[in-house]
Design a protein around this motif. Structure first.
Motif, PDB file in Angstrom:
ATOM      1  N   UNK A 141       0.829  -1.205   0.000  1.00 45.54           N
ATOM      2  CA  UNK A 141       0.000   0.000   0.000  1.00 45.54           C
ATOM      3  C   UNK A 141       0.865   1.258   0.000  1.00 45.54           C
ATOM      4  N   UNK A 142       1.928   1.249   0.803  1.00 40.87           N
ATOM      5  CA  UNK A 142       2.832   2.399   0.857  1.00 40.87           C
ATOM      6  C   UNK A 142       3.536   2.572  -0.483  1.00 40.87           C
ATOM      7  N   UNK A 143       4.002   1.463  -1.042  1.00 42.27           N
ATOM      8  CA  UNK A 143       4.712   1.521  -2.314  1.00 42.27           C
ATOM      9  C   UNK A 143       3.809   2.028  -3.424  1.00 42.27           C
ATOM     10  N   UNK A 144       2.542   1.670  -3.388  1.00 43.09           N
ATOM     11  CA  UNK A 144       1.600   2.159  -4.401  1.00 43.09           C
ATOM     12  C   UNK A 144       1.504   3.678  -4.378  1.00 43.09           C
ATOM     13  N   UNK A 145       1.486   4.260  -3.183  1.00 37.06           N
ATOM     14  CA  UNK A 145       1.434   5.718  -3.056  1.00 37.06           C
ATOM     15  C   UNK A 145       2.718   6.330  -3.624  1.00 37.06           C
ATOM     16  N   UNK A 146       3.868   5.708  -3.349  1.00 36.63           N
ATOM     17  CA  UNK A 146       5.144   6.224  -3.847  1.00 36.63           C
ATOM     18  C   UNK A 146       5.213   6.151  -5.372  1.00 36.63           C
ATOM     19  N   UNK A 147       4.769   5.035  -5.945  1.00 34.28           N
ATOM     20  CA  UNK A 147       4.772   4.885  -7.400  1.00 34.28           C
ATOM     21  C   UNK A 147       3.874   5.938  -8.038  1.00 34.28           C
ATOM     22  N   UNK A 148       2.679   6.140  -7.478  1.00 41.92           N
ATOM     23  CA  UNK A 148       1.762   7.156  -8.010  1.00 41.92           C
ATOM     24  C   UNK A 148       2.378   8.545  -7.933  1.00 41.92           C
ATOM     25  N   UNK A 149       3.097   8.828  -6.842  1.00 42.17           N
ATOM     26  CA  UNK A 149       3.729  10.138  -6.686  1.00 42.17           C
ATOM     27  C   UNK A 149       4.773  10.378  -7.769  1.00 42.17           C
ATOM     28  N   UNK A 150       5.636   9.394  -8.013  1.00 40.86           N
ATOM     29  CA  UNK A 150       6.687   9.566  -9.008  1.00 40.86           C
ATOM     30  C   UNK A 150       6.119   9.662 -10.422  1.00 40.86           C
ATOM     31  N   UNK A 151       5.094   8.878 -10.719  1.00 40.67           N
ATOM     32  CA  UNK A 151       4.495   8.937 -12.048  1.00 40.67           C
ATOM     33  C   UNK A 151       3.788  10.271 -12.275  1.00 40.67           C
ATOM     34  N   UNK A 152       3.300  10.871 -11.198  1.00 39.97           N
ATOM     35  CA  UNK A 152       2.606  12.162 -11.320  1.00 39.97           C
ATOM     36  C   UNK A 152       3.560  13.333 -11.400  1.00 39.97           C
ATOM     37  N   UNK A 153       4.834  13.107 -11.037  1.00 36.20           N
ATOM     38  CA  UNK A 153       5.767  14.203 -10.855  1.00 36.20           C
ATOM     39  C   UNK A 153       5.926  15.144 -12.024  1.00 36.20           C
ATOM     40  N   UNK A 154       6.065  14.592 -13.232  1.00 37.73           N
ATOM     41  CA  UNK A 154       6.363  15.442 -14.387  1.00 37.73           C
ATOM     42  C   UNK A 154       5.206  16.366 -14.735  1.00 37.73           C
ATOM     43  N   UNK A 155       3.980  15.863 -14.691  1.00 35.39           N
ATOM     44  CA  UNK A 155       2.825  16.643 -15.142  1.00 35.39           C
ATOM     45  C   UNK A 155       2.060  17.314 -14.009  1.00 35.39           C
ATOM     46  N   UNK A 156       2.113  16.723 -12.838  1.00 32.72           N
ATOM     47  CA  UNK A 156       1.304  17.232 -11.730  1.00 32.72           C
ATOM     48  C   UNK A 156       2.175  17.357 -10.476  1.00 32.72           C
ATOM     49  N   UNK A 157       3.010  18.374 -10.390  1.00 34.60           N
ATOM     50  CA  UNK A 157       3.937  18.496  -9.256  1.00 34.60           C
ATOM     51  C   UNK A 157       3.239  18.592  -7.901  1.00 34.60           C
ATOM     52  N   UNK A 158       2.085  19.263  -7.853  1.00 33.89           N
ATOM     53  CA  UNK A 158       1.377  19.359  -6.567  1.00 33.89           C
ATOM     54  C   UNK A 158       0.881  17.991  -6.115  1.00 33.89           C
ATOM     55  N   UNK A 159       0.411  17.192  -7.062  1.00 33.36           N
ATOM     56  CA  UNK A 159      -0.035  15.835  -6.719  1.00 33.36           C
ATOM     57  C   UNK A 159       1.130  15.002  -6.213  1.00 33.36           C
ATOM     58  N   UNK A 160       2.300  15.162  -6.839  1.00 34.98           N
ATOM     59  CA  UNK A 160       3.476  14.430  -6.371  1.00 34.98           C
ATOM     60  C   UNK A 160       3.804  14.800  -4.935  1.00 34.98           C
ATOM     61  N   UNK A 161       3.816  16.098  -4.627  1.00 39.61           N
ATOM     62  CA  UNK A 161       4.133  16.523  -3.271  1.00 39.61           C
ATOM     63  C   UNK A 161       3.143  15.990  -2.255  1.00 39.61           C
ATOM     64  N   UNK A 162       1.860  16.051  -2.592  1.00 40.01           N
ATOM     65  CA  UNK A 162       0.832  15.576  -1.662  1.00 40.01           C
ATOM     66  C   UNK A 162       0.955  14.081  -1.424  1.00 40.01           C
ATOM     67  N   UNK A 163       1.180  13.319  -2.496  1.00 42.28           N
ATOM     68  CA  UNK A 163       1.290  11.864  -2.363  1.00 42.28           C
ATOM     69  C   UNK A 163       2.552  11.470  -1.602  1.00 42.28           C
ATOM     70  N   UNK A 164       3.652  12.165  -1.871  1.00 41.95           N
ATOM     71  CA  UNK A 164       4.890  11.859  -1.153  1.00 41.95           C
ATOM     72  C   UNK A 164       4.728  12.119   0.344  1.00 41.95           C
ATOM     73  N   UNK A 165       4.079  13.220   0.689  1.00 47.03           N
ATOM     74  CA  UNK A 165       3.859  13.536   2.106  1.00 47.03           C
ATOM     75  C   UNK A 165       2.946  12.506   2.762  1.00 47.03           C
ATOM     76  N   UNK A 166       1.882  12.127   2.056  1.00 45.42           N
ATOM     77  CA  UNK A 166       0.980  11.113   2.614  1.00 45.42           C
ATOM     78  C   UNK A 166       1.710   9.781   2.779  1.00 45.42           C
ATOM     79  N   UNK A 167       2.535   9.416   1.784  1.00 51.06           N
ATOM     80  CA  UNK A 167       3.310   8.186   1.902  1.00 51.06           C
ATOM     81  C   UNK A 167       4.258   8.218   3.083  1.00 51.06           C
ATOM     82  N   UNK A 168       4.886   9.390   3.322  1.00 54.23           N
ATOM     83  CA  UNK A 168       5.794   9.517   4.466  1.00 54.23           C
ATOM     84  C   UNK A 168       5.067   9.343   5.789  1.00 54.23           C
ATOM     85  N   UNK A 169       3.800   9.745   5.833  1.00 50.05           N
ATOM     86  CA  UNK A 169       3.009   9.558   7.050  1.00 50.05           C
ATOM     87  C   UNK A 169       2.494   8.130   7.186  1.00 50.05           C
TER      88      UNK A 169
END
Length: 411
Positions: A141-169
């Protein structure tokens, strides 16, 4: 990838995924019993116990095995979404659905122009190599959030930041996805999401950050790099013991604290290297964020006082995103990580008794698995450094003054 390969891959990906995941489900549901210790007890006993406590509106602060950030409560409570199933079965079903979601993300993204389906294949092949343990922990489940964050990074930087923070929590390590992020939107979104989610969870249930103390007091787990010292020392009269401590099998006895401190020093050195890299890096390509995250998590996994089998799924997920970019420099380290996954299922749970006994087979498996991780870490760090930090140009040769006997050329 060639066009023919691209056409074939989407057809075989779901077939391979279904066959391998069916095998994993048969093992965790105990239709077939996987050799070695029961890997499902964490779900049926520990997770379910936490579930019962969390439902009362508080974190399990008195349980030293609770060593997770506050959003981990959401993963532990998630089987409540399937009330018709018992807790363990609901948990495995949700992990399986999450696993399929990662495949869908990597497949969808990999079919874009200039991208590759190799990442999806790394995920499909790498997860079952870890064995049934991967479905009996919430790390997918944690890895899924991380993968989604990295895939979103190029086009949706805010989504990447939000997902990375949620994954860290959920489990701390996804914070390293931000290592190579350069857009302010990524960091702003991460900060806002982290404060909002952490604040809401802590206000709703007290004790959300008690895990920090439990992590501080952990020792040297028998599968870690530092544990190799004691596995060998036992053959030369070392008088320590192996016991269940803080939720894992650890070495206890003389010099254990010194080795644990050395592991923390190595982790600190890895952090210092990453900071230095970030300060010196100048060439950032589209795959650099994923490559840097892979290197960072490799470093912290390899130097950790604990290398649990489920940690390997973090590396598989990040490796998959790296190879989603055809230009990634991480191909050889990814192969080494996949090989380490295969050795991991041999050392736990298959021959874990041999590991605990520090016999020849156990030592061989640990040296091989940890050696593969060390090699992958060094090669990955070297590749990242070379790809992003320009070499110093040689100083220009000063012009030689004309000799007195030379006649200047005039036009």
């Amino acid at each position: 990838m060639r066009a023919t390969g691209a056409r074939r891959s989407p057809a075989w990906l779901p077939v391979t995924w279904c066959l391998t995941r069916l095998v994993l489900l048969l093992f965790v549901l105990k239709v077939y019993v996987f050799p070695g210790p029961d890997v499902t007890s964490d779900v049926s006993v520990i997770y379910q116990g936490w579930y019962d406590v969390l439902r009362t509106g508080t974190f399990p602060r008195g349980d030293v095995t609770w060593q997770y950030p506050p959003a981990a409560a959401l993963a532990i409570l998630s089987p409540g979404l399937l009330p018709l199933l018992d807790y363990a079965t609901a948990f495995y079903a949700l992990v399986c659905v999450t696993d399929l979601t990662v495949l869908a993300l990597l497949t969808y993204a990999g079919r874009r122009p200039g991208r590759s389906l190799r990442g999806a294949w790394v995920w499909v092949a790498g997860v079952p190599l870890i064995g049934p343990t991967v479905y009996a922990r919430y790390d997918v489940m944690v890895t899924a959030v991380a993968v989604a964050a990295l895939l979103a990074g190029a086009r949706h930087p805010r989504a990447m930041g939000a997902l990375a923070a949620f994954g860290a929590l959920l489990k701390v390590w996804p914070v390293m996805l931000l290592l190579a992020a350069r857009r302010r939107a990524v960091w702003g979104s991460a900060l806002a999401t982290g404060i909002a989610v952490a604040g809401a969870l802590v206000l709703a249930m007290p004790g959300g950050f008690a895990f920090l103390t439990a992590q501080r007091d952990r020792g040297t787990e028998v599968e870690s790099l530092g544990a190799l010292v004691f596995h060998v020392a036992r053959h030369f009269g070392w008088e320590g013991t192996v016991l269940l401590n803080y939720g894992s099998i650890e070495f206890l006895g003389p010099y254990v604290s010194a080795v644990s401190t050395a592991a923390l020093f190595l982790t600190g050195a890895a952090f210092a290297w990453l900071v230095l890299w970030r300060l010196l890096a100048r060439r950032f390509e589209e795959h650099t964020v994923a490559d840097a995250a892979f290197v960072a998590v490799l470093m912290f996994t390899t130097t950790s006082r604990v290398i649990s089998p489920q940690y390997m799924v973090w590396l598989v997920g990040l490796a998959a995103v790296c190879l989603y970019f055809p230009a990634s420099r991480m191909r050889t380290p990814v192969v080494l990580v996949l090989a380490a996954c295969l050795v991991t299922v041999l050392e736990f749970p298959l021959y874990f008794a041999n590991v605990v006994a520090s016999d020849g087979l156990g030592l061989t498996l640990l040296f091989l698995r940890n050696g593969l991780l060390v090699a992958a870490t060094l090669l990955a760090a070297r590749a990242l450094w070379r790809a992003t930090i320009p070499r110093t140009l040689p100083a220009p040769v000063p012009a030689q003054p004309a000799r007195a006997d030379e006649t200047p050329v005039t036009s």
